[in-house]
Scaffold this active site. Structure first.
Site, PDB file in Angstrom:
ATOM      1  N   ASN A 213      36.448  12.820  10.520  1.00  0.00           N
ATOM      2  CA  ASN A 213      35.080  12.855  10.003  1.00  0.00           C
ATOM      3  C   ASN A 213      34.127  12.321  11.068  1.00  0.00           C
ATOM      4  OD1 ASN A 213      34.784   9.888   9.633  1.00  0.00           O
ATOM      5  ND2 ASN A 213      36.492  10.242   8.228  1.00  0.00           N
ATOM      6  N   LYS A 292      52.159  23.258  18.829  1.00  0.00           N
ATOM      7  CA  LYS A 292      50.874  23.872  18.470  1.00  0.00           C
ATOM      8  C   LYS A 292      51.104  25.119  17.616  1.00  0.00           C
ATOM      9  CE  LYS A 292      46.707  25.786  20.448  1.00  0.00           C
ATOM     10  NZ  LYS A 292      46.195  26.555  21.563  1.00  0.00           N
ATOM     11  N   ILE A 310      43.615   2.036   1.078  1.00  0.00           N
ATOM     12  CA  ILE A 310      43.952   0.758   1.728  1.00  0.00           C
ATOM     13  C   ILE A 310      43.242  -0.403   1.039  1.00  0.00           C
ATOM     14  CG2 ILE A 310      43.914  -0.482   3.937  1.00  0.00           C
ATOM     15  CD1 ILE A 310      43.797   2.338   5.298  1.00  0.00           C
TER      16      ILE A 310
HETATM   17  O1  C5P Z   1      36.501   6.780   0.297  1.00  0.00           O
HETATM   18  P1  C5P Z   1      35.778   5.859  -0.615  1.00  0.00           P
HETATM   19  O2  C5P Z   1      34.369   6.233  -0.833  1.00  0.00           O
HETATM   20  O3  C5P Z   1      36.542   5.506  -1.835  1.00  0.00           O
HETATM   21  O4  C5P Z   1      35.652   4.487   0.269  1.00  0.00           O
HETATM   22  C1  C5P Z   1      35.183   3.293  -0.279  1.00  0.00           C
HETATM   23  C2  C5P Z   1      35.831   2.147   0.413  1.00  0.00           C
HETATM   24  O5  C5P Z   1      37.254   2.266   0.350  1.00  0.00           O
HETATM   25  C3  C5P Z   1      35.523   1.978   1.882  1.00  0.00           C
HETATM   26  O6  C5P Z   1      35.344   0.594   2.083  1.00  0.00           O
HETATM   27  C4  C5P Z   1      36.750   2.506   2.608  1.00  0.00           C
HETATM   28  O7  C5P Z   1      36.945   1.809   3.823  1.00  0.00           O
HETATM   29  C5  C5P Z   1      37.858   2.217   1.620  1.00  0.00           C
HETATM   30  N1  C5P Z   1      38.957   3.198   1.649  1.00  0.00           N
HETATM   31  C6  C5P Z   1      40.226   2.808   2.015  1.00  0.00           C
HETATM   32  N2  C5P Z   1      41.261   3.706   2.003  1.00  0.00           N
HETATM   33  C7  C5P Z   1      41.035   4.985   1.643  1.00  0.00           C
HETATM   34  C8  C5P Z   1      39.747   5.407   1.287  1.00  0.00           C
HETATM   35  C9  C5P Z   1      38.725   4.489   1.311  1.00  0.00           C
HETATM   36  O8  C5P Z   1      40.417   1.638   2.355  1.00  0.00           O
HETATM   37  N3  C5P Z   1      42.047   5.838   1.652  1.00  0.00           N
END
Ligand code: C5P
Length: 400
Positions: A213, A292, A310
């Site tokens: 992203n 590839k 996470i």
């Molecule tokens: O993706 P989302 O909008 O849910 O992200 C919100 C928070 O969750 C952010 O702080 C992002 O760093 C965390 N997050 C994460 N692991 C993910 C998706 C998001 O720690 N797979």
């Protein structure tokens, strides 16, 4: 909390001693002046052999003092009044000889005398050859200075003017400016261990392609810098970014969400605060091809599976650190952010508009906690990061 966003209005005495890095002190002065600092330069006799008095006079717009016995000194008391008029003394470069003099309380010229007579903090930026730096006498002298409350800035490692490579060269002027700014910040997270994730993640499809992203990592890096300025011990888990990173205590470079998850799991146990700024990919390819993939003329379908969340994992642990989330949304920003805060059981979430914030230098933020919403109008990300850290520290101190 009195946050410092620039050093404007601060008064510094810059002591320049006799090393080749004296030329870099001129650029340091230029950066300080640009921030609105009042700089009074004092040079030792040997510093004047490396750089002219006129250079510092021109840059600071003030007379440069070099001798105890100067006719312009007030009642011959320059060593008293010069150090009384400033918020701190910074010695850059500080030679091994000058460090030794200060460790032993010698006062045989203007600069060493005013250091001894000071009633303000003293910061020194060592600059010397590798062997001089490693010499046990120098290390003993530095240990003495630390015991006396003197703060050292650097040194850095790298190519030295003598042709050798190693530790001892003076920090670059920009780094000296950063550390000087950090010195003046209130230390409201002194010694706290702060774990921060930043950047995007990259989810490999095959040997060369992947999903990612547009996150630049800038906000998380600014948050890490602000945490350092507040006195925290910072571990940064960083996805693929192209930004310069602050000198955190530990930096773990990762590529995928899985790698970020593993790094966070390994570090979270010892952390007081976890700030999840990373734009973690929500999905990864179900299959990873090691070579590839070949192009065909037909449409293909890429199967995706969800990545672990996470932040939700950490916040859900028994006795979790104080967890802070970031939410970048394009619509109903605050509504979705609050929904995430509740779902992930976070005391605080920082909401911003993904379209305005991603990749930009500035952003407007909304902090959402149990008390409600706090709007931070558009500002530079470094300024916002300091405000966010101050808010986190306030909440953290209430919770603990
Ligand atoms: O993706 P989302 O909008 O849910 O992200 C919100 C928070 O969750 C952010 O702080 C992002 O760093 C965390 N997050 C994460 N692991 C993910 C998706 C998001 O720690 N797979």
């Amino acid at each position: 909390m009195d946050l410092i966003n620039s050093l404007a209005g601060k008064r510094l005495l810059l002591g320049v001693t006799g090393g080749i890095a004296a030329y870099k002190a001129a650029e340091f002065v230029r950066l300080l002046m640009q921030e609105g600092v009042e700089v009074q330069a004092v040079m030792t006799e040997s510093a004047c052999r490396f750089v002219g008095v006129a250079t510092f006079q021109g840059l600071t717009g003030r007379k440069v003092f070099t001798e105890l016995w100067d006719d312009d000194n007030q009642n011959g008391m320059a060593h008293i009044h010069l150090s009384r008029e400033v918020d701190a003394i910074v010695i850059a470069p500080a030679t091994a000889d000058f460090i030794a003099k200060m460790a032993h309380g010698l006062a045989d010229d203007l600069l060493s005398t005013l250091c001894l007579a000071r009633d303000c903090p003293l910061l020194v930026a060592p600059a010397m050859n590798l062997q001089m730096w490693e010499n046990s006498a120098t290390q003993r002298n530095l240990a003495t200075l630390h015991q006396d409350g003197v703060i050292t800035l650097g040194p850095a490692s790298g190519y030295q003017a003598c042709g050798e490579i190693g530790v001892g060269r003076m920090l670059e002027p920009e780094d000296l400016l950063d550390l000087t700014r950090r010195f003046f910040q209130p230390k409201y997270l002194d010694g706290k261990r702060v774990l921060i994730t930043t950047g995007p993640t990259f989810e490999a499809i095959d040997a060369v392609r992947g999903l990612t992203n547009r996150s630049s990592g800038r906000m998380g890096i600014a948050i890490a810098q602000a945490a350092l300025e507040a006195g925290a011990q910072v571990t940064l888990v960083c996805g693929p970014v192209c930004q310069p990173l602050p000198a955190v205590q530990k930096c773990i470079h990762v590529v995928s969400a899985d790698e970020m998850f593993a790094a966070v799991k390994a570090e979270t146990g010892g952390s007081d605060i976890f700030i999840s700024v990373a734009a973690v990919a929500d999905y990864r390819p179900a299959e990873h091809y090691t070579s590839k993939l070949k192009k065909t003329s037909t449409a293909i379908t890429l199967a995706l599976i969800p990545n672990p969340d996470i932040l939700q994992y950490v916040a859900g642990q028994p006795n979790p650190p104080f967890c802070v989330g970031f939410a970048a949304e394009t619509d109903a920003v605050e509504h979705y952010a609050e929904e995430k805060r509740k779902r992930k059981k976070l005391p605080l979430i920082v909401a911003n508009n993904a379209i305005e914030a991603i990749g930009a230098n500035e952003s407007a933020l909304t902090l959402i906690d149990d008390e409600g919403m706090h709007h931070l109008p558009t500002a530079d990300k470094n300024v916002q990061a300091r405000r966010v850290m101050a808010h986190i520290a306030r909440l953290y101190n209430v919770h603990n």
